[in-house]
Each structure stands twice: as C-alpha cells, then as structure tokens.
Write an enzyme that holds these catalytic residues in place. Sequence first.
Site, PDB file in Angstrom:
ATOM      1  CD  GLU A 123      24.820 -37.816   7.775  1.00  9.60           C
ATOM      2  OE1 GLU A 123      23.879 -38.071   8.564  1.00  9.60           O
ATOM      3  OE2 GLU A 123      26.033 -37.964   8.090  1.00  9.60           O
TER       4      GLU A 123
ATOM      5  CG  HIS B 198      28.051 -35.002  12.256  1.00  7.03           C
ATOM      6  ND1 HIS B 198      28.320 -35.059  10.909  1.00  7.03           N
ATOM      7  CD2 HIS B 198      27.066 -35.918  12.478  1.00  7.03           C
ATOM      8  CE1 HIS B 198      27.534 -35.961  10.335  1.00  7.03           C
ATOM      9  NE2 HIS B 198      26.777 -36.509  11.268  1.00  7.03           N
ATOM     10  CD  GLU B 199      25.845 -37.021  16.045  1.00  6.12           C
ATOM     11  OE1 GLU B 199      24.608 -36.995  15.877  1.00  6.12           O
ATOM     12  OE2 GLU B 199      26.606 -37.775  15.388  1.00  6.12           O
TER      13      GLU B 199
END
Lengths: 492, 492
Positions: A286, A256-257
């Site tokens: 996002e 995700h990061e």
Amino acid sequence: MTHNEPYTQLQDLDREIRNLDSIAQLLSWDQETGMPPKAVTGRAEQISLIEGMVHDRVAGEEMASLLEGADTSDPLVRMLRREHDRAVRLPRRLVTELAKQQTTGQLAWRHAKQENNYEAFRPYLEELLKLTREKADAIGWEDDRYDALLDEYEPWMKSSTVDRLFDEMSSFLSSLLARILDKKAVDDSFLFLHYPEEGQRRFSREVSEAMGFDFSRGTIAESVHPFTIRPGDDDIRITTKYDEGAFKTAIFGTIHETGHALYEQGVAPSYVGTILGQGSSHGIHESQSRTWENIIGRSAAFWRYFYPRLQEIFPENLSSVPFERFLLAVNKVRPSDIRTEADEVTYGLHIVLRYRLERKMLSGDLSLRDLPEAWNTLSEELLGFRPETDAVGVLQDTHWSGGAFGYFPTYALGNLYGAQLFAALRKEVSDLDEQIAAGHFHVPLSWLTEKVYRHGAARTANELMTSVSGEPVQASYFARYLEEKYTGLYGL
Amino acid sequence: MTHNEPYTQLQDLDREIRNLDSIAQLLSWDQETGMPPKAVTGRAEQISLIEGMVHDRVAGEEMASLLEGADTSDPLVRMLRREHDRAVRLPRRLVTELAKQQTTGQLAWRHAKQENNYEAFRPYLEELLKLTREKADAIGWEDDRYDALLDEYEPWMKSSTVDRLFDEMSSFLSSLLARILDKKAVDDSFLFLHYPEEGQRRFSREVSEAMGFDFSRGTIAESVHPFTIRPGDDDIRITTKYDEGAFKTAIFGTIHETGHALYEQGVAPSYVGTILGQGSSHGIHESQSRTWENIIGRSAAFWRYFYPRLQEIFPENLSSVPFERFLLAVNKVRPSDIRTEADEVTYGLHIVLRYRLERKMLSGDLSLRDLPEAWNTLSEELLGFRPETDAVGVLQDTHWSGGAFGYFPTYALGNLYGAQLFAALRKEVSDLDEQIAAGHFHVPLSWLTEKVYRHGAARTANELMTSVSGEPVQASYFARYLEEKYTGLYGL
C-alpha cells in the site's frame, strides 16, 4: 550456491503452490472482468477446488518434512515456514466454518447496507467475531490476541507498535486538519463536469505507461472495485473504473493500481514464481500505491508534466482552469463520509477509527450492540461529524463482513512507510522534482525498484525500512511530508 | 434412481476432473483473448500442471477401482471407461515426448510456412508421424491403425466407414462442382468493400442473440482464430474476428461459433459439469456449427429476415444490392487454395484431400519426401488446380504439426451428419422456412435441443443419428441438400 536435494524439492513444491495460487487469481480476475453472470456458482466451486489443493500442499506432510531442519535464515525457508505454521495451526473445521460464515456474512452485510439496517447484520458479525477469536487463538499470540490477526496482513508487526504510531499520527492529522479547515474551502467543482470516458481511458493509459507499467507483462481492464492481481509469472493486471461525472476516480485509481503493479513487476526475476515473488507486506504494498497516487501523483511536479496534456484532451472543461487552481483542487482536504474517497489528511483518521473499534470488539470491551454509537462518537471526535446513516457509517466497508479483522491498519501504515521511503529517495536524488516535472518517472522507479521492489518478500517490512531509511517505521516522516505540502498549498 | 456408494464416488471424481478441465479451458481462453504476451511461458506451465492433474485422476488407481464392475450400459460409466482406457494405455514417456514434439513441431511449421520451405519442416513431421504410430499401437486397433487416431475425435467411428462415405461424397461434389463451373462466375465484389468494425460487431451480436445464444451464460470476445470453449458450468464462450475488408469473416464466423455454443448451452442441466456435458463427437459438434452457418445461415429464409437490417447498418455498401444478388454472393462456389475459406461444395474436397494423404502417410504408402507432390497432384484431381506454393498447399494447416492426425475427417462428417439431421427437422416442421424468415429461430433450436443438444455425450454419434433419422450416417442427405440448393441458385 548449490543446494541439497531437499532444498530443490522445497523449491519445486513452492513452485507448484505458486502456480496453483496464480491460477486461483486468474479465476478471480475473470470473475470480476469478463465472466457471464450465471457462471458464478461454478466459479466458486473451481476456486474452492484450487484453494483446497493449495492448502493441502502448504499444510501437508511433504512440506512439513522438507522444512524440518531447513535453514530459516534463508528467506524462502522463512516465508514457507511462516505460511506452513499458520496453515497447520488452523483446524479444517474452523477454516470451513469461517469460509461459510464469510460468504453469508457478506451477503447479509450487502442487504443490511442497502436497507441501512445494522441490527439485521449484527448476528452475523457476532458469529464472525466469535470465529475470528477462535482463529486468533488457534494461530497463537503473546501479548495481544489482535496480533495474530494483524500478522496475517502485516507479518511480524505488533499492535503495540501500531498503537504508538497511530496515536502520534492521529494527533498531527487532527491538528493539521483543524488548521486547514480555518481556511476558505477549495472550489473543485470543475472536476465534476462531464469527462467523456474515451478521453479518460486514453489519459489513464498514457499516465500508466509513462510511470513505467510494462504492458508486455500486464494489462488494464475494468471492474466495479479496482484491484491489482498476478494471474501468472510476468503477468500483472490492474483494473480501473470510469465515471464520466467524477474524473478523479479513474485517473487516481489507475495511478494507485499502477503503483501496486510497478512493485510486482519490479520483483527480481529469480524470485518470480516463488513465495518471495510478491510484496513484503500489505502495508509496504500500500505504501507504493499511495506513494505513486499521492506523493508523486498529486504533486506539483507531476502535474507540471501532465496538466497540459490533460487540458488538451478535455479543453472544454480545463482550458480556462489555471494550473494552481487545478493542483489545489486535486489536493482538496475536507472531512467526508467515505474512506475510499478521503483525502491524504483525513484518510488516516478513517483508519484510526476502524482500528480502535476492531481492537475493542476483539477484546470484548465493546459490545456489538453499542458499535454504531461508538462509531458515530469516534467519528465526531476524529473527523468532526456524525455519519447521517449507518450505511455510510458502521456499515460502510466490506472488511468485517468478510472476516478481515486486522486488515485496516495496513492502509495507514502504507502512508507512513511510503513517506519514510520517499524521504530517503528525496535525500539521494536532489533534483527529483525537476526529473518528475520532465516526465522522467524512471528516476523514482529505478530507485524504488533497487531499494524495495526487487527484494519481493525476501525482506520483511522492518528489514526494508531499516535498510533503506536507517530506522524502523516512524510516523514523523509522514507528518513532515504533510506539513510541508499543505503549508505551501493552503498558505497555513 | 438411487446409486450405490462407488457410483457416487465416481460422480465426485468425474466432477473434480471436469472442474480441472474447465480451469484449463479458462487458461486457454485467457491466453487467446487477454493475456499479455510475455506471460506465455508461465501460462504453458500452468496448463501443463492442470493437465497433469487431470491425467493422474483419469488414469489413476481410484478411477480404475471405481470403474471395476461398474455398469457400462450407464452412459456416464461408458464415457469414463473410454477415457480411462485410452489414458492408461499411453505410457507417460510417450505422452511427454508427443507433447514436446508437438510444441517444437508447431514452431517449426510456423517458420516453414512463413518461408515456404517444406523441407525445413519435414524432419519434424517425420518424428511426429513416428510417435503418432506408436501412440496408435499403444491405444490398440483392429482393422486399421488409423482407427485408433480417428477414435480420439470421433468415438467409435471406423475408417472403413469414412472411406465409403467420402468416396460417395467426393464423387457427387466433383460432379456438382463441374456443373456449377460451367455457369458464369458470380460477382461478389461488394462483399469486399469497407465494412466498419463497429457495424459488424453490432450485427454479429444481434444475429447471435436472435439465434438464441444465452449471454447470461456466455460471452463473445476476439481472437486470431475463432473458437468456442467452456471454461465452466453455465459458461460457454465464443470468439470472432473482424476484418473490415472481408465482411463475411466475422458474420459467418460468429454464426458458426454460435452453432457450437448453442449445442453446449443446450445440454441437459443434469449432464452439465459431468463428462456427459459436452458434445457427442467432434463430427456432431461440427454438424451443428455448419448447420447454423450454412444450411440455416446461408439460406434465403435467413437473409429474408436479416438482410434488411444488414442494409440498414451498411447502406453505402448494400442499399443498391438486390436480395437475390446478395444471396448468390454469400453462396458463391469457386475452388480456392484455403480450406477455411472454402464454400459448401468445395469444402468437402479439401477434406478428402487431407484424409487420403494422412491415411497413406500413416500406413507408410506415402513417403514424406513425396508429400508435397502428392498434395499438388490430388489437389489438381479433386479441385482442379495445383497450389502455387507449399505455404498454401501442404503447409496450409496446423493440424499435422500439432500431431492431430485423424482430426480432418470430422469436419466433413459434420456436413453429412448436419444435412441428415436437418432433413429430419424439415420433415417434422413443415413451415420451417417461413419460421426462419420470420426470425423464429427458436423453432429449429428447440427441435435440435430436444433431439441432439440435451443428450450431450450420453448418446454416441451413431445412436443420435439412428434415433433422430432412423439410420446411421449416409452421404445421400448432404448430396440431396446441395443438389436442391445449388440447382435453384445457379439455375443448373
């Protein structure tokens, strides 16, 4: 292109603001990753000093006069004007009061959550809401006061659009969820065996590297809540968290990061160090973390490449788990209390819940006395259960206690943006799954960089969506993506 | 004590300067310990932005007018005036040129050292020397141009005093060295066996903790060149370096930096965050790192406490090495090329060498063409050997390439200050060795904190020496300390 003197001055002033801002980011990074505990008071003073300097420059006379008559069709001017206008509209008194109230609000929320005592937090929330309304009115709005707040995180987005998108989204999520819940529950217990930290660390780094994270311009550290930050030009850092009893936390957290980081590292060099050297909006940002985490990172193709390596690192836990069982486990759908741990299908429903409540709070249609009951009722309606306590219900998230009303929708918008952009990618790269299964992550990365990342904040979310997919954001792409994926996985 | 309005404004301005300065220190800390390599250009820009802001405040109109008529018997006013006066005397052009020349000078020096090519570096050194003379003249001096440079690192110290102290020091060091060299060489080969990093890390941290380093207000990280830094109030950080083939590097390096850190952590809370919240001078600072590293850290008492623990961590290397042999090995005296690795006896001679040469360079008595030969000749005279190459001779240290003329003497002054202060401590605490051998490091720490650390920069080096030992700095205390220690160790 040659520029006139004021434009060059504007660039210099922008550069100074971005340098100060990246210094503030380093101060935060260090606070979360390495600072000794008693340094916290001094650090708050340092951050507030730098933020004050940023505000003085953004809202100052020099900026005002340089922007006067500047060409707003120029993306740099457009973004600087936007930032300036928002800053000058907020009276200093309000900024100070909000900052103070957010600090005390977060402290009060933390205690209230620990003691499962919503009523202890309510007066703080009441005050924050009052100041937030003042803030929205100071900034100004046309159709809906909420728009002034939403605009901070998702520039130029309107709540009427979000209403429409979220109504459609919650309807297909609910119906898909019902069909999945008719099936037998997935057994993912092997994901909660003991996974030693060292192996998780090695694997996470390998995945991040394979995805294309450039370690000469970034690092990975550890923190309680994972995040991505830019403490300088060519300096994008992410954090992760290792939980030996919950293997998914670190790996999907890192993916995700890394998604956020690939976006930031992909910005065109000419934009780096300017106001355009960041993502287009919170929602678009996002969309990229979620595309990498979910659409790519939980796909069969991704794990065809990485599962053998994962089995090699954790043979005692995984050597007897077949590929299909593993894939199903990392895509298990099941309503649960905690938003940040929700699967792809229920996640959006958690957001709709919060979005509807904060709109009603802001408009005054919902009294804060009735908020916990409203939360529980809506949770039952959307997710099928009432939280056992307020701590895992209305007190679950930090956002409201920090005055961040208008933030939540960007998470779910990210899913919609992401699916729509990915559909365009899939259309143009016909053998995408084969490329991913072969570990050729540069294929999606190059495409995303070309279409999205390199533009930084020079294109608005809407401009990006239209230029890449031919139309503004729609909920239907995400619906189609989920439908196809989960029909296959669960044999619906 | 109540203060008038201008004094409060002066305190606020000082506070802002110190906050900016500590932010610059965090930027440096991060650069040395965690920053990704390609972030270096952006980081230089951030540091120069903050340093420019510091300079504007230190040299600005506001500071000038607040200082006007302020009471210079107040330590805060005294230090702010000193800082202001130096800053306003330097023309901006000179500051910029020096900064530029230091950056290019250091690059040139690094290459020249790698290729053992002094002549490639000479033009840069010539230019740096020219600008340094201009700087000294801009700052102003009375008896000797060198004084203006020395004063930057050792406030209010004069080169005539250093001349006298160093003449005396080099004479007793030379004679002591000659007597030691008459004895059989010490075998310290067991210190160069393989010492795994993990054990070194554990032991170093234990020692640092036992000495009194407060980890709630500090941390230890790793860097190529160890250093101590203050990136905020209540935030003192040190670095160390682990070399598995040279055990002494990490342990004595950690003790040395912990000495610096104890000084900084011991400053009275009312001075922290002000210009007085730092050490009195470079020499006094160095006196504390060297006292802890050498006088305490290489003493029999210290190792009586720590050697059993060290043997426990590295039994394969040390279980058969008796205490006396270990103690002699960590106190081995032998002339060698590299200043930073020199023992207590020869270290001062390395400094005298550099001090005499930089004085002659500055006065013009020594042409830079003749510098390598002058270095080698003086090395033979003082240390008994000519360096094999310029890389380990005249090109050894970074200081001159960074324009830091006047810095070297503070290292040796540290030895003199340290021995003199320690003699006073020993006089007042009669069972000091027993206390240290019992691990009661709070005994010397409390005394040093009371007499030295808590005063920060509110007392000059000379005021400290006089108040603690009853007289200004003398070389005789260091002579006596060495004489006593090495007579015993070597049976002279």
